[in-house]
Design a protein around this motif. Structure first.
Motif, PDB file in Angstrom:
ATOM      1  N   CYS A 186      13.111   2.861  -2.742  1.00 44.45           N
ATOM      2  CA  CYS A 186      12.495   3.116  -4.055  1.00 44.45           C
ATOM      3  C   CYS A 186      12.984   2.111  -5.094  1.00 44.45           C
ATOM      4  O   CYS A 186      12.194   1.601  -5.906  1.00 44.45           O
ATOM      5  N   LEU A 187      14.268   1.803  -5.084  1.00 46.44           N
ATOM      6  CA  LEU A 187      14.806   0.843  -6.051  1.00 46.44           C
ATOM      7  C   LEU A 187      14.265  -0.557  -5.801  1.00 46.44           C
ATOM      8  O   LEU A 187      13.982  -1.300  -6.754  1.00 46.44           O
ATOM      9  N   HIS A 190      10.874  -0.727  -7.205  1.00 46.97           N
ATOM     10  CA  HIS A 190      10.928  -0.776  -8.672  1.00 46.97           C
ATOM     11  C   HIS A 190      11.225  -2.189  -9.165  1.00 46.97           C
ATOM     12  O   HIS A 190      10.553  -2.701 -10.078  1.00 46.97           O
ATOM     13  N   ARG A 193       8.331  -4.574  -8.701  1.00 45.39           N
ATOM     14  CA  ARG A 193       7.280  -4.396  -9.709  1.00 45.39           C
ATOM     15  C   ARG A 193       7.672  -5.042 -11.034  1.00 45.39           C
ATOM     16  O   ARG A 193       6.848  -5.703 -11.674  1.00 45.39           O
ATOM     17  N   ARG A 194       8.918  -4.887 -11.436  1.00 43.97           N
ATOM     18  CA  ARG A 194       9.359  -5.535 -12.677  1.00 43.97           C
ATOM     19  C   ARG A 194       9.314  -7.062 -12.535  1.00 43.97           C
ATOM     20  O   ARG A 194       9.054  -7.777 -13.518  1.00 43.97           O
ATOM     21  N   LEU A 256      19.057   1.347 -16.590  1.00 40.80           N
ATOM     22  CA  LEU A 256      19.424   1.903 -15.291  1.00 40.80           C
ATOM     23  C   LEU A 256      20.930   2.088 -15.216  1.00 40.80           C
ATOM     24  O   LEU A 256      21.704   1.284 -15.737  1.00 40.80           O
ATOM     25  N   ARG A 281       7.686   1.988 -19.017  1.00 39.50           N
ATOM     26  CA  ARG A 281       7.399   2.434 -17.655  1.00 39.50           C
ATOM     27  C   ARG A 281       6.100   1.873 -17.110  1.00 39.50           C
ATOM     28  O   ARG A 281       5.855   1.957 -15.918  1.00 39.50           O
TER      29      ARG A 281
END
Length: 822
Positions: A186-187, A190, A193-194, A256, A281
């Motif tokens: 999941c990280l 993330h 995507r960033r 984070l 987000r």
């Protein structure tokens, strides 16, 4: 003197009434208490201490460490490896339609728990985090509410014992490992995507306005400069850009942070995210942050990466992933804060002003005086007037102070810049550490609750990712590797490489090869650990105290150094991990396809439990001439490859159970062939050739294991015939299954057509409109429930079967509705 006279009279009265030894002891204790003057007795009463209270008893001596009142727990010894046979009926063993197979025996084995247990089931940590929350953030606590506590705090040994973390079980460890993997995925998604958001054209166009021509020129040095000049130009441009960026970007949100486990599920019920959590987000929010130049410091690092890419600089987005740990002993989430009874600093300040205003109004009316000023002792203390302090109103408010965000002093996100002159990636962080070209400043200490460096992944502009943890971790092999998935399970390293393969470009460029060599050299330059605990599970060095039960040193291994536990501890030798071998018992080597050479001396004896049964000793211990209690183990050099007797004249060798052990392919006897199929025994029996069921392992349920028979061993010249028969048996089973499906389909179609004929017979000669109205009316009863007329249709179907007619026409014997009649 008056006090002394009272003491004498009291002693005289007491001595006159005493008549026993117990009375004399009471007299002496009374005399000892009466020696206290009255003035001190009054002071003791004011201090809430009873002067006549009996003296406290002498405390019991503390038990030494290791002493126990109860007897040591004696565990029953585990039985040795034994086998037994049971008679099983033919019907229970296997059922065949045509050919009955001979009865087979079931082989049972009992696993020795001492031999099978792993020493790394229980995880212990060397760092105690129980006291970190109270001592770590003293600087941050200054901005919080000030609470004065005058109660005495005593730290007892029982409290320290209660604060220690309990080791986790094997099931809990496996569960945490799976959660750790999922959190990692999941990280990674993330951060990927960033990284794509940093390539957004709208974001880069917005940030490009911050650059000057001079900055762009420095950030893109010309090829006419020397190698040193190009690097220096890049540094100058980064320094100018970093100074400008950190003054314009405002950190207003929390980014984070490290993920922590909760000690209890109750702690998660009232948990909620902070109010100042990151709000970017979605991509529109990220674009707004680029325009306002505000947000969390993570967003600041991402916008800084987009700014460098807009200037034509090859930049990476680097993130220190913060997954949930799979080990115990680390910091926990803690209890949720209680909302009741807590006031902010502004509210407390306003309340203090209101209380002061009430006190001034009370003094002016003469009702009461401040007891604090009364006790000052100065004659003019009561005449002092406390100035009136008005509470803050809406018309005159105090200036708003920006709320301080409590975060780690080390970054989670930063950027790597490619120094093309030296073909090397260099870190840059303008917001948190304000540094560049200094990778050693990125790793947080082990006591940081908000940040833990375990996985550092760098994403390039094309979406490829690379693990660069070894560049930033100072003790990668000694400390960091123990918190990664590579040390959690045997397949962890392969799993992590498979995950990163999804973010690879498919080939290795020259720059990638240079970076791989650099990271490998950095790992090899890591010095030898200075702490004994760091040698545990170290991939290069090892101490003899950390050896597992089945690990021994290679004969003739030389020590690489020595280390002592403290200044007065004995020195221990440090060995290379490559000099450590794994030793196994005869049974384990046999299951791996090897056997111990005759007359070999065991390198070690595994100790058994304290209590043993005489009949549980195996043949190895009974034949041990030294009489040592324990399981002998041997190294790889003391074994050879095991070979069964060869197949002669088509006869396959068998053991006393009528089967053959085939744990590994090398155990297939010479001249034989292994047919791995469930129908192998049936095919060989049909052909009438000699065969032996293959025992491929044991299926354990607790400590009792049942033999698993899969496939057969036949002579090599019969292998092709057996496989051909197996193919024929599978085809026959497929045909039978297809025939059953066909019969079921025909039966369904027959029932369906019969219903259609019944329906046609019932509504023969009726108009379609009348039929529709009648069906709508008869579908529901008086209560509105749907009903069926199945019994009418069944009666009509029975009549049609008896008469041979359906719907007013005769049934054709040759053709009926497209199906042949039975």
């Amino acid at each position: 003197m008056a006090g002394r006279k009272r003491v004498a009279s009291r002693n005289h009265a007491t001595n006159a009434t005493a008549s026993a030894s117990g009375s004399s002891r009471q007299t002496r204790s009374s005399a000892r208490r009466s020696d206290v003057p009255d003035i001190y007795r009054q002071m003791l009463v004011e201090a809430d201490v009873q002067p006549d209270a009996p003296l406290p008893e002498r405390p019991l001596k503390r038990r030494r460490a290791g002493q126990r009142n109860e007897e040591p727990i004696k565990t029953p010894d585990s039985p040795e490896v034994t086998t037994k046979t049971e008679d099983i009926d033919d019907e229970e063993d296997a059922q065949f339609e045509d050919v009955p197979l001979p009865a087979a025996t079931v082989q049972t084995i009992y696993r020795d728990s001492d031999e099978e247990e792993d020493d790394d089931d229980i995880q212990f940590e060397d760092i105690d985090f129980s006291s970190l929350p109270a001592n770590l953030d003293k600087a941050e606590d200054a901005s919080k509410d000030i609470v004065l506590d005058f109660s005495t705090q005593t730290a007892t040994s029982s409290q320290k014992t209660a604060d220690r973390r309990k080791p986790i079980s094997r099931a809990e460890k496996y569960r945490r490992i799976e959660i750790h993997k999922m959190h990692l995925l999941c990280l990674l998604a993330h951060v990927a995507r960033r990284n794509q958001w940093c390539n957004d054209a709208a974001v880069q166009d917005t940030l490009r306005a911050l650059l000057t021509k001079k900055m762009v020129k420095y950030l893109n040095p010309g090829t006419q400069l020397t190698q040193f000049g190009r690097t220096q130009s890049l540094k100058d441009g980064l320094e100018q850009l970093g100074t400008m960026y950190k003054t314009k970007f405002q950190i207003t949100e929390q980014g984070l942070r490290r993920a922590l486990w909760a000690e209890n599920e109750e702690h998660l019920k009232g948990y909620k995210l902070p109010d100042d959590i990151e709000s970017s987000r979605e991509k529109p929010d990220f674009r707004k942050a680029a325009k306002s130049l505000s947000g969390s410091r993570d967003v600041g690092a991402q916008l800084y990466c987009a700014l460098l890419r807009s200037a034509g600089v090859e930049a990476r987005l680097v993130c220190s992933l913060q997954p949930l740990a799979f080990t115990s002993g680390g910091p926990t989430l803690g209890k949720p804060p209680k909302q009741e009874g807590k006031l902010s600093i502004a509210a407390r300040y306003a309340q203090m002003q209101q209380d002061a205003a009430k006190i001034n109004s009370t003094e002016s009316s003469g009702e009461a005086a401040d007891p604090i000023r009364r006790r000052l002792g100065h004659p003019n203390a009561m005449a002092f007037q406390v100035p009136t302090m008005h509470p803050p109103s809406s018309s005159r408010e105090a200036p708003s102070v920006p709320k301080r965000i409590r975060e780690s002093r080390y970054p989670i996100y930063w950027v790597e810049i490619l120094d093309e002159a030296h073909q090397k990636w260099q870190p840059v962080d303008p917001l948190v550490t304000d540094s560049f070209w200094k990778p050693q400043k990125m790793e947080p200490p082990a006591s940081d609750r908000e940040n833990c460096m375990t996985y550092v992944v760098a994403f390039e502009a094309d979406g490829t990712a690379k693990d660069v943890t070894r560049r930033y971790a100072k003790a990668y092999n000694a400390k960091t590797r123990k918190m990664r998935i590579e040390s959690a399970e045997a397949t962890g390293e392969r799993w992590w490489r498979k995950v990163l393969r999804a973010f690879s470009r498919g080939f290795t460029s020259d720059l990638d090869q240079i970076e791989n060599n650099e990271l490998t050299a950095t790992e090899l330059r890591e010095p030898m650990p200075r702490n004994i605990a760091d040698f545990k599970d170290h991939p290069i060095y090892a101490l003899e105290r950390h050896f597992r039960r089945n690990e021994v040193l290679t004969p003739g291994a030389s020590a690489s150094g020595t280390i002592g536990a403290g200044s007065n501890g004995p020195l221990e030798k440090i060995y290379r991990r490559k000099d450590v071998q794994i030793a196994r018992s005869r049974e384990k080597w046999y299951r791996m396809g090897r056997e111990v050479l005759p007359n070999e001396v065991p390198v070690k004896f595994l100790p058994k439990r304290a209590k043993q049964k005489a009949d549980s000793l195996d043949d190895e211990e009974e034949d041990d001439p030294s009489g040592t209690v324990g399981t002998p183990i041997y190294t790889f050099n003391q074994t050879v490859e095991f070979k069964h007797p060869p197949v002669i004249n088509g006869k396959v060798p068998k053991n006393k159970f009528g089967n053959l052990d085939i744990y590994v392919p090398s155990m297939v006897p010479e001249g034989g062939a292994y047919v791995a199929d469930e129908l192998g025994a049936r095919a060989a029996f049909i052909l009438g050739v000699d065969y032996a069921p293959a025992l491929t392992g044991f299926q354990f349920k607790g400590r009792q294991g049942t033999a698993v028979l899969y496939g057969v061993v036949v002579a090599a010249e019969h292998e092709e015939a057996v496989r051909t028969v197996i193919t024929g048996l599978k085809d026959r089973e497929a045909d039978i299954e297809k025939e059953l499906r066909t019969r079921e389909a025909l039966k369904t179609w027959k029932l369906f057509l019969r219903g259609l004929r019944v329906r046609q017979r019932i509504w023969e000669g009726v108009d379609s409109e009348e039929e529709t109205n009648h069906q709508d009316a008869a579908r529901f009863d008086d209560d509105g429930n749907e009903v069926a007329q199945q019994h009418d249709m069944e009666d009509a179907a029975q009549q049609s079967d008896d008469s041979g007619e359906a719907g007013g026409f005769m049934i054709d014997d040759d053709y009926a509705g497209g199906f042949m009649l039975d």
